[in-house]
Scaffold this active site. Sequence first.
Site, PDB file in Angstrom:
ATOM      1  N   ASP A   7       0.886  -1.164   0.000  1.00  0.00           N
ATOM      2  CA  ASP A   7       0.000   0.000   0.000  1.00  0.00           C
ATOM      3  C   ASP A   7       0.925   1.214   0.000  1.00  0.00           C
ATOM      4  O   ASP A   7       1.429   1.615   1.046  1.00  0.00           O
ATOM      5  CB  ASP A   7      -0.898   0.002   1.241  1.00  0.00           C
ATOM      6  CG  ASP A   7      -1.782   1.239   1.299  1.00  0.00           C
ATOM      7  OD1 ASP A   7      -2.281   1.665   0.235  1.00  0.00           O
ATOM      8  OD2 ASP A   7      -1.968   1.785   2.401  1.00  0.00           O
ATOM      9  N   GLU A  67      -1.029  -1.666  -4.863  1.00  0.00           N
ATOM     10  CA  GLU A  67      -2.315  -1.008  -5.095  1.00  0.00           C
ATOM     11  C   GLU A  67      -2.121   0.197  -6.006  1.00  0.00           C
ATOM     12  O   GLU A  67      -1.224   1.010  -5.799  1.00  0.00           O
ATOM     13  CB  GLU A  67      -2.947  -0.558  -3.778  1.00  0.00           C
ATOM     14  CG  GLU A  67      -4.319   0.040  -3.985  1.00  0.00           C
ATOM     15  CD  GLU A  67      -5.046   0.363  -2.697  1.00  0.00           C
ATOM     16  OE1 GLU A  67      -6.228   0.717  -2.795  1.00  0.00           O
ATOM     17  OE2 GLU A  67      -4.450   0.260  -1.603  1.00  0.00           O
ATOM     18  N   ASP A 139      -2.281   0.988   7.198  1.00  0.00           N
ATOM     19  CA  ASP A 139      -1.479   0.823   5.983  1.00  0.00           C
ATOM     20  C   ASP A 139      -1.085  -0.637   5.769  1.00  0.00           C
ATOM     21  O   ASP A 139      -1.097  -1.135   4.648  1.00  0.00           O
ATOM     22  CB  ASP A 139      -0.225   1.710   6.045  1.00  0.00           C
ATOM     23  CG  ASP A 139      -0.587   3.181   6.165  1.00  0.00           C
ATOM     24  OD1 ASP A 139      -1.043   3.748   5.160  1.00  0.00           O
ATOM     25  OD2 ASP A 139      -0.440   3.743   7.263  1.00  0.00           O
TER      26      ASP A 139
END
Length: 164
Positions: A7, A67, A139
Amino acid sequence: MRVLGIDPGSRITGYGIIEKVGNRLVHVDNGAIHTDNHKEFALRLHRIFEGLCEVIAEYRPDAMAVEQVFLAHNAQSALKLGQARGAAIVAGVNAGLPVSEYTAMQVKQAVVGYGHARKEQVQQMVKSLLNLPEIAQADASDALAVAVCHANSAGMKNILRSIR
């Protein structure tokens, strides 16, 4: 198959490592790489790169999933986020890992079964799927969700490749 989910963020980059064993998903580790806001941006990108290189060297994943991020508060934030993603991707490619990218909607669909799921729903499902004692830091939880998405999608991608 061991998957490193990422992420990306210019301040905090979350990572999550899972192992797919048969049909089971097993949590290996998760955490975050923090950068110093007071340092020059190039040094922050270098910290993300180096931190992920260390994670890759320690856990030896078979694949990396990152992502894709489309939303940002402003153009400057979007550029910084894109550069952080780039640092993460280069760390994976530098280690010889195949790197896949997934949108937030794809991750939510793969983890919760609904592409517009709320963040809390995704976090709760990650906790449940990986049998975690508690929800991981935001996160890291997002990164674990990306890894779960890839682990579940990789099998389908292989099937589709074999059909072609």
